[in-house]
Write a protein that holds these residues in place. Structure first.
Motif, PDB file in Angstrom:
ATOM      1  N   SER A  80      23.418  21.945  -1.437  1.00  0.00           N
ATOM      2  CA  SER A  80      21.959  21.836  -1.516  1.00  0.00           C
ATOM      3  C   SER A  80      21.622  20.360  -1.386  1.00  0.00           C
ATOM      4  O   SER A  80      21.994  19.544  -2.238  1.00  0.00           O
ATOM      5  CB  SER A  80      21.447  22.387  -2.846  1.00  0.00           C
ATOM      6  N   LEU A  81      20.935  20.010  -0.310  1.00  0.00           N
ATOM      7  CA  LEU A  81      20.657  18.608   0.014  1.00  0.00           C
ATOM      8  C   LEU A  81      19.142  18.387  -0.041  1.00  0.00           C
ATOM      9  O   LEU A  81      18.398  18.969   0.753  1.00  0.00           O
ATOM     10  CB  LEU A  81      21.182  18.259   1.408  1.00  0.00           C
ATOM     11  N   TYR A  82      18.699  17.546  -0.968  1.00  0.00           N
ATOM     12  CA  TYR A  82      17.280  17.250  -1.087  1.00  0.00           C
ATOM     13  C   TYR A  82      17.052  15.793  -0.693  1.00  0.00           C
ATOM     14  O   TYR A  82      17.777  14.883  -1.129  1.00  0.00           O
ATOM     15  CB  TYR A  82      16.796  17.464  -2.523  1.00  0.00           C
ATOM     16  N   PHE A  83      16.029  15.555   0.133  1.00  0.00           N
ATOM     17  CA  PHE A  83      15.720  14.207   0.601  1.00  0.00           C
ATOM     18  C   PHE A  83      14.238  13.910   0.345  1.00  0.00           C
ATOM     19  O   PHE A  83      13.361  14.661   0.775  1.00  0.00           O
ATOM     20  CB  PHE A  83      16.006  14.068   2.100  1.00  0.00           C
ATOM     21  N   GLY A  84      13.977  12.811  -0.360  1.00  0.00           N
ATOM     22  CA  GLY A  84      12.614  12.370  -0.588  1.00  0.00           C
ATOM     23  C   GLY A  84      12.340  11.115   0.222  1.00  0.00           C
ATOM     24  O   GLY A  84      13.168  10.192   0.257  1.00  0.00           O
ATOM     25  N   LEU A  85      11.196  11.064   0.889  1.00  0.00           N
ATOM     26  CA  LEU A  85      10.831   9.919   1.737  1.00  0.00           C
ATOM     27  C   LEU A  85       9.457   9.407   1.311  1.00  0.00           C
ATOM     28  O   LEU A  85       8.459  10.108   1.432  1.00  0.00           O
ATOM     29  CB  LEU A  85      10.791  10.342   3.206  1.00  0.00           C
ATOM     30  N   ARG A  86       9.413   8.196   0.782  1.00  0.00           N
ATOM     31  CA  ARG A  86       8.168   7.536   0.390  1.00  0.00           C
ATOM     32  C   ARG A  86       7.859   6.451   1.429  1.00  0.00           C
ATOM     33  O   ARG A  86       8.721   5.660   1.788  1.00  0.00           O
ATOM     34  CB  ARG A  86       8.312   6.910  -0.993  1.00  0.00           C
ATOM     35  N   ILE A  87       6.612   6.440   1.944  1.00  0.00           N
ATOM     36  CA  ILE A  87       6.198   5.456   2.940  1.00  0.00           C
ATOM     37  C   ILE A  87       5.272   4.438   2.285  1.00  0.00           C
ATOM     38  O   ILE A  87       4.344   4.792   1.549  1.00  0.00           O
ATOM     39  CB  ILE A  87       5.464   6.147   4.113  1.00  0.00           C
ATOM     40  N   VAL A  88       5.536   3.153   2.557  1.00  0.00           N
ATOM     41  CA  VAL A  88       4.688   2.062   2.079  1.00  0.00           C
ATOM     42  C   VAL A  88       4.406   1.111   3.251  1.00  0.00           C
ATOM     43  O   VAL A  88       5.076   1.167   4.280  1.00  0.00           O
ATOM     44  CB  VAL A  88       5.338   1.288   0.908  1.00  0.00           C
TER      45      VAL A  88
ATOM     46  N   ASN B  55       0.838  -1.201   0.000  1.00  0.00           N
ATOM     47  CA  ASN B  55       0.000   0.000   0.000  1.00  0.00           C
ATOM     48  C   ASN B  55       0.871   1.249   0.000  1.00  0.00           C
ATOM     49  O   ASN B  55       1.828   1.349   0.770  1.00  0.00           O
ATOM     50  CB  ASN B  55      -0.901   0.016   1.249  1.00  0.00           C
ATOM     51  N   TRP B  56       0.522   2.204  -0.863  1.00  0.00           N
ATOM     52  CA  TRP B  56       1.212   3.491  -0.899  1.00  0.00           C
ATOM     53  C   TRP B  56       0.632   4.361   0.227  1.00  0.00           C
ATOM     54  O   TRP B  56      -0.562   4.641   0.247  1.00  0.00           O
ATOM     55  CB  TRP B  56       1.011   4.161  -2.248  1.00  0.00           C
ATOM     56  N   LEU B  57       1.487   4.800   1.143  1.00  0.00           N
ATOM     57  CA  LEU B  57       0.990   5.456   2.355  1.00  0.00           C
ATOM     58  C   LEU B  57       1.389   6.917   2.493  1.00  0.00           C
ATOM     59  O   LEU B  57       1.018   7.557   3.473  1.00  0.00           O
ATOM     60  CB  LEU B  57       1.477   4.682   3.594  1.00  0.00           C
ATOM     61  N   GLY B  58       2.120   7.459   1.560  1.00  0.00           N
ATOM     62  CA  GLY B  58       2.405   8.890   1.671  1.00  0.00           C
ATOM     63  C   GLY B  58       3.814   9.255   1.259  1.00  0.00           C
ATOM     64  O   GLY B  58       4.665   8.403   1.008  1.00  0.00           O
ATOM     65  N   LEU B  59       4.045  10.546   1.194  1.00  0.00           N
ATOM     66  CA  LEU B  59       5.316  11.084   0.711  1.00  0.00           C
ATOM     67  C   LEU B  59       5.657  12.350   1.480  1.00  0.00           C
ATOM     68  O   LEU B  59       4.796  13.188   1.753  1.00  0.00           O
ATOM     69  CB  LEU B  59       5.201  11.402  -0.785  1.00  0.00           C
ATOM     70  N   ALA B  60       6.908  12.480   1.848  1.00  0.00           N
ATOM     71  CA  ALA B  60       7.415  13.712   2.450  1.00  0.00           C
ATOM     72  C   ALA B  60       8.768  14.024   1.825  1.00  0.00           C
ATOM     73  O   ALA B  60       9.451  13.138   1.314  1.00  0.00           O
ATOM     74  CB  ALA B  60       7.560  13.562   3.969  1.00  0.00           C
ATOM     75  N   ASP B  61       9.145  15.300   1.831  1.00  0.00           N
ATOM     76  CA  ASP B  61      10.469  15.655   1.344  1.00  0.00           C
ATOM     77  C   ASP B  61      11.019  16.813   2.155  1.00  0.00           C
ATOM     78  O   ASP B  61      10.302  17.453   2.938  1.00  0.00           O
ATOM     79  CB  ASP B  61      10.452  15.981  -0.153  1.00  0.00           C
ATOM     80  N   ALA B  62      12.310  17.055   1.982  1.00  0.00           N
ATOM     81  CA  ALA B  62      12.977  18.132   2.706  1.00  0.00           C
ATOM     82  C   ALA B  62      14.119  18.666   1.864  1.00  0.00           C
ATOM     83  O   ALA B  62      14.851  17.901   1.229  1.00  0.00           O
ATOM     84  CB  ALA B  62      13.509  17.637   4.052  1.00  0.00           C
ATOM     85  N   TRP B  63      14.267  19.985   1.869  1.00  0.00           N
ATOM     86  CA  TRP B  63      15.357  20.653   1.168  1.00  0.00           C
ATOM     87  C   TRP B  63      16.172  21.409   2.212  1.00  0.00           C
ATOM     88  O   TRP B  63      15.670  22.296   2.895  1.00  0.00           O
ATOM     89  CB  TRP B  63      14.796  21.594   0.103  1.00  0.00           C
TER      90      TRP B  63
END
Length: 268
Positions: A258-266, A73-81
């Motif tokens: 410049s640090l970009y982080f993507g977080l996908r929750i499943v 199940n796809w449960l959401g997405l967050a990111d940070a720059w």
């Protein structure tokens, strides 16, 4: 927002090689390593188990019987720059850290840089992640001597759930009550080291991803690593849960980054 879209566009257009070196020690116990306690289930000892039809394969067969055969199940997405710069006054990033002049090192610690709040019953027994950093770093040695520039970061996730409000539940990592949350590590820490001649600049882009194995949090990790009962662990997944991403690290001989982080929750 335009600057963030530019970062993402660059990431998709560029295939880069990571200059990964030694991994720093995480600030929290990581529960997503295969073979750790959270996926080793005790063998059945009850005579009744031998005559009760099994719903599926055992842990000895598949390692994680709780999630076996369940739909992802796809449960959401967050990111940070996050930016590292000599001057943060004009930064559009979510967080910015002012860098000390070389050769001094700078540490940074940003908590709750992005979060996902899950409703009750969002997962059955497992919450897992996909973590994708995209780093643009200008290493800089303004001194008259050779130097080794370094950048490291350690991501962790704070997991908040009402079941952890029970004062009788003690966090084995702190010896104190959970107080509503636990801190879990991710096996996604990285450290980069770049040799620099006197006066040399070196601009590098690094793009990679990591996925979890046993989960940010699972029913078995709650029981075997954090001391919850089986009933409490099951109740955990019936309650709403908030996941907060934290990024801590350090930099030395870095002009800006410049640090970009993507977080996908499943989950299962």
């Amino acid at each position: 927002m335009n600057a963030r879209l530019s970062i993402l566009a660059s990431a998709l257009a560029l295939a880069c090689t990571s200059t990964f070196a030694a991994v720093p020690r995480a600030t929290a116990v990581a529960g997503d390593i295969a073979g750790s306690a959270d996926i080793r289930l005790p063998a059945a000892t009850s005579p009744a188990a031998a005559i009760t039809p099994k719903a599926g394969p055992s842990a000895a067969d598949v390692g994680d019987a709780d999630s076996f055969g369940r739909t992802l199940n796809w449960l959401g997405l967050a990111d940070a720059w996050i930016e590292l710069a000599a001057d943060c006054s004009g930064s559009d990033a979510d967080r910015c850290q002012v860098l000390a002049a070389a050769p001094a090192a700078t540490t940074f610690a940003f908590d709750d840089v992005g979060h996902v709040t899950l409703p009750r019953n969002a997962a059955n027994s497992l919450i897992c992640y996909w973590f994708s950093p995209y780093l643009q770093v200008d290493y800089d040695n303004p001194t008259a001597a050779s130097a080794v520039a370094q950048l490291s970061y350690v991501p962790t996730v704070t997991v908040e759930n009402p079941v952890l409000d029970d004062p009788a539940l003690i966090d084995p990592n702190t010896g104190l009550p959970f107080g509503g949350s636990l801190l879990t590590g991710m096996t996604s820490s990285e450290r980069y080291e770049v040799p620099l001649a006197p006066g040399q600049h070196s601009f590098q882009r690094n793009r990679d991803s990591a996925v979890c194995i046993a989960g940010l949090v699972s029913k078995q990790s709650l029981v075997q690593n954090y001391g919850l009962s089986d009933a409490q662990a099951r109740q955990f997944f019936k309650k709403p849960t908030t996941l907060r991403l934290n990024i801590h690290g350090s930099a030395q001989f870095v002009g800006d980054a410049s640090l970009y982080f993507g977080l996908r929750i499943v989950g299962d």
